[in-house]
Design an enzyme around this catalytic site. Structure first.
Site, mmCIF file in Angstrom:
data_model
loop_
_atom_site.group_PDB
_atom_site.id
_atom_site.type_symbol
_atom_site.label_atom_id
_atom_site.label_comp_id
_atom_site.label_asym_id
_atom_site.label_seq_id
_atom_site.Cartn_x
_atom_site.Cartn_y
_atom_site.Cartn_z
ATOM 1 N N ASP A 107 0.874 -1.169 0.000
ATOM 2 C CA ASP A 107 0.000 0.000 0.000
ATOM 3 C C ASP A 107 0.914 1.222 0.000
ATOM 4 O OD1 ASP A 107 -1.634 2.148 0.572
ATOM 5 O OD2 ASP A 107 -2.803 1.104 2.104
ATOM 6 N N TYR A 116 -8.907 17.263 -9.513
ATOM 7 C CA TYR A 116 -8.057 16.504 -10.430
ATOM 8 C C TYR A 116 -7.012 17.413 -11.067
ATOM 9 C CZ TYR A 116 -6.944 13.104 -14.128
ATOM 10 O OH TYR A 116 -6.309 12.220 -14.964
ATOM 11 N N LYS A 128 -3.054 16.587 -10.376
ATOM 12 C CA LYS A 128 -2.190 16.172 -11.480
ATOM 13 C C LYS A 128 -1.130 17.233 -11.785
ATOM 14 C CE LYS A 128 -3.710 12.067 -12.580
ATOM 15 N NZ LYS A 128 -2.849 10.867 -12.480
ATOM 16 N N THR A 138 -8.862 0.409 -20.299
ATOM 17 C CA THR A 138 -8.476 -0.413 -19.159
ATOM 18 C C THR A 138 -9.564 -1.425 -18.830
ATOM 19 O OG1 THR A 138 -9.470 1.002 -17.465
ATOM 20 C CG2 THR A 138 -7.264 1.599 -18.238
#
Length: 283
Positions: free
Chosen positions: A72, A168, A172, A203
């Protein structure tokens, strides 16, 4: 088998881009430590069937050596243990692909900032930005001891155009700044740092029509970009930059698995911006 004898770590590799990258590195002969939280014994936090063991077996089947390690990347102790193990077993680290990103555990929607859920921000920061920083921080001593290595961060090449989701966009943008600092700090040790941005990837999470799928990139397209960088003896010229996969495909002469040099995604993005083309620093 350009990467035979090289040791790589690919984080978040049970599925998606990480899995595609690990597969290609295996095809190139690398020893690949495949990390993630999804295992056959413990299942997946998101309920998906893919596991790090599956990916590691594919790496080996393609000619490399796949080694699954549950990790993790939000947990400092687990990240430290990962690189301690790589040092003990291999004594070196030639390539780190920092790909783990928890921000897609929830849908990234284009919506007004005042409607966004702060819990999603927590995911992007803890399992995204912080995970990247923690991973490169704990890998750095092994990379600097090895010398001449490469750090690749998978990202989205946000820039001047606003993405449409404030969380986001900010997360990013922060990730895209990491190679800038790493390039400066790792340059004396011959280590290169670059961020690589795929386009719209098909994906395991995506249920697309054939028409939609035709506009996507495979997860192995970004893998071919990473392999090309890792095999380039002059890769330092890219250090500190953000590059799109299609830019690297044009430079290094590789294609996606279907033989196309691009899905057309970035060309359409450029048209939407009223430009002839876009680079990794403009996207």
């Amino acid at each position: 088998m350009r990467l035979r004898g090289r040791v790589a770590v690919v984080t978040g590799a049970s599925r998606g881009a990480g899995r595609g990258i690990a597969r290609v590195l295996g095809e190139e002969g690398a020893t690949v430590y495949v990390t993630g939280r999804s295992t056959r014994a413990g299942g997946s936090p998101t309920g998906r069937p893919e596991t790090i063991e599956d990916t590691a077996e594919e790496v080996t089947a393609r000619g490399g050596t796949g080694i699954p390690v549950r990790c993790d990347h939000t947990d400092d102790a687990q990240v430290r243990a990962l690189f301690d193990r790589v040092r003990a077993e291999q004594g070196r680290l030639d390539l780190l692909v920092s790909n783990a990103w928890g921000g897609y555990e929830r849908e990234v929607r284009i919506e007004p900032c005042w409607t966004l859920d702060p819990a999603h921000l927590d995911l992007m920061l803890a399992a995204g930005l912080r995970a990247h920083l923690l991973t490169v921080q704990r890998a750095a001593p092994l990379l600097t001891d090895t010398r001449g290595g490469l750090v690749v961060l998978t990202t989205w090449a946000v820039g001047e155009p606003y993405h449409g989701n404030l969380y986001y966009d900010v997360a990013k943008t922060a990730i895209n700044r990491i190679p800038v600092g790493l390039a400066e700090e790792l340059r004396p040790y011959g280590v290169t740092a670059v961020a690589v941005s795929p386009g719209w990837m098909h994906t395991e999470l995506m249920d697309l029509t054939p028409e939609q799928a035709a506009q996507t990139e495979s997860t192995e397209f970004v893998g071919r970009a990473v392999a090309a960088l890792a095999a380039d003896p002059d890769v330092r010229r890219h250090s500190g930059s953000v590059r799109t996969v299609v830019e690297l495909a044009a430079e290094y002469g590789f294609t996606d698995v279907n033989g196309r040099p691009t899905s057309g995604f970035w060309e359409q993005y450029a048209r939407d911006l009223g430009k002839e083309h876009v680079s990794g620093t403009e996207c």
